[in-house]
Scaffold this active site. Structure first.
Site, PDB file in Angstrom:
ATOM      1  N   TYR A   8      36.400  30.534  42.845  1.00 16.52           N
ATOM      2  CA  TYR A   8      36.493  31.912  42.666  1.00 16.52           C
ATOM      3  C   TYR A   8      37.986  31.870  42.137  1.00 16.52           C
ATOM      4  CZ  TYR A   8      35.902  37.213  42.094  1.00 16.52           C
ATOM      5  OH  TYR A   8      35.928  38.250  41.653  1.00 16.52           O
ATOM      6  N   ARG A  14      34.668  39.213  44.072  1.00 12.93           N
ATOM      7  CA  ARG A  14      33.226  39.196  44.439  1.00 12.93           C
ATOM      8  C   ARG A  14      33.016  38.071  45.156  1.00 12.93           C
ATOM      9  NH1 ARG A  14      29.942  42.122  40.443  1.00 12.93           N
ATOM     10  NH2 ARG A  14      31.161  42.425  38.700  1.00 12.93           N
ATOM     11  N   TRP A 104      36.051  47.301  35.081  1.00 13.41           N
ATOM     12  CA  TRP A 104      36.758  46.040  35.573  1.00 13.41           C
ATOM     13  C   TRP A 104      37.377  45.406  34.160  1.00 13.41           C
ATOM     14  CZ3 TRP A 104      38.094  46.656  40.059  1.00 13.41           C
ATOM     15  CH2 TRP A 104      36.887  47.482  41.019  1.00 13.41           C
TER      16      TRP A 104
HETATM   17  N1  LIG Z   1      26.837  39.533  38.863  1.00 13.75           N
HETATM   18  C1  LIG Z   1      27.927  38.375  38.805  1.00 13.75           C
HETATM   19  C2  LIG Z   1      29.207  38.814  38.035  1.00 13.75           C
HETATM   20  C3  LIG Z   1      30.389  37.654  37.966  1.00 13.75           C
HETATM   21  C4  LIG Z   1      31.450  38.110  37.324  1.00 13.75           C
HETATM   22  O1  LIG Z   1      31.428  39.372  36.604  1.00 13.75           O
HETATM   23  N2  LIG Z   1      32.425  37.186  37.488  1.00 13.75           N
HETATM   24  C5  LIG Z   1      33.852  37.730  36.589  1.00 13.75           C
HETATM   25  C6  LIG Z   1      34.725  37.703  37.901  1.00 13.75           C
HETATM   26  S1  LIG Z   1      34.670  39.076  38.873  1.00 13.75           S
HETATM   27  C7  LIG Z   1      34.180  36.521  35.845  1.00 13.75           C
HETATM   28  O2  LIG Z   1      33.925  35.473  35.879  1.00 13.75           O
HETATM   29  N3  LIG Z   1      34.875  36.879  34.981  1.00 13.75           N
HETATM   30  C8  LIG Z   1      35.593  35.862  33.956  1.00 13.75           C
HETATM   31  C9  LIG Z   1      35.112  36.114  32.658  1.00 13.75           C
HETATM   32  O3  LIG Z   1      34.099  36.468  32.575  1.00 13.75           O
HETATM   33  O4  LIG Z   1      35.663  35.311  31.893  1.00 13.75           O
HETATM   34  C10 LIG Z   1      28.296  38.149  40.246  1.00 13.75           C
HETATM   35  O5  LIG Z   1      28.159  39.109  41.090  1.00 13.75           O
HETATM   36  O6  LIG Z   1      28.732  36.968  40.551  1.00 13.75           O
END
Ligand SMILES: N[C@@H](CCC(=O)N[C@@H](CS)C(=O)NCC(=O)O)C(=O)O
Length: 198
Positions: A8, A14, A104
């Site tokens: 992560y 998360r 977010w």
């Molecule tokens: N529903 C997924 C959502 C995952 C998610 O939104 N991840 C975000 C970080 S909280 C992410 O990887 N963001 C980076 C991007 O999309 O480039 C979970 O709960 O794992």
């Protein structure tokens, strides 16, 4: 015992509920935190281009809730019967529904601020009132021992406070958060984890 690697960003976000489960159960795992500079290279290699991911030996699990639920089942934190597990899942899903309302990824700070304020004013009290009634005078949300729903609340309530949600009208929910944070293994993790805004 499988080999666990949780990947992560350097955030609670998360991944933190899974980290609480690892900490509480004393299971060894690799807590891989990805710098933003590395993310650009890693992202295209991922099936769904998102984190967190939990590697269990050779199996890669995505979705933070599926990851935490799996770990909770492995460690006896998922609820003691099917109905308790359903109650725990419902609490986690409800908290997530409300946390997912926040913008977010909004880049315009003014827009983001305004939306955050609206959600804190209009939506979050519904979550807090409901959780408060559900908890009542009990020690833990479900059954007679701690579950990952309690962990998830403890984790998300920190984020809610940082978004200026006023939890002081909900002393029983605050006490539950503090009860989780006072568990020796969780207290030790909180002490050692990186201090991050989210
Ligand atoms: N529903 C997924 C959502 C995952 C998610 O939104 N991840 C975000 C970080 S909280 C992410 O990887 N963001 C980076 C991007 O999309 O480039 C979970 O709960 O794992």
């Amino acid at each position: 015992m499988p080999n666990y690697k949780l990947t992560y960003f350097k955030l609670r976000g998360r991944a933190e509920t899974a980290r609480y489960i690892f900490a509480y159960s004393g299971i060894n795992y690799e807590d891989e935190t990805i710098e933003r500079s590395v993310w650009a290279q890693l992202k295209p290699t991922l099936l769904f281009k998102q984190l967190p991911i939990l590697k269990v030996d050779e199996i890669e699990l995505n979705q933070s809730t599926a990851i935490a639920r799996y770990l909770a089942r492995e460690t006896g934190l998922a609820g003691k019967s099917n109905i308790e597990q359903a109650q725990v899942d419902a609490i986690v899903d409800t908290i997530n529904d409300f946390m997912n309302l926040f913008p977010w990824t909004e880049r315009d700070e003014a827009v983001k601020q305004k939306m955050n304020e609206d959600i804190v004013t209009n939506n979050i009290p519904i979550l807090l009132d409901g959780l408060c009634k559900l908890l009542g005078d009990r020690t833990w949300f479900v059954g007679d021992s701690v579950t990952w729903a309690d962990f998830h609340w403890a984790v998300c309530s920190i984020t809610l406070s940082s978004l200026n949600a006023d939890l002081h009208n909900y002393p029983k929910l605050l006490a539950l958060k503090e009860r989780v944070e006072a568990l020796p293994q969780i207290a030790a993790w909180i002490e050692q984890r990186p201090k991050t805004p989210l």
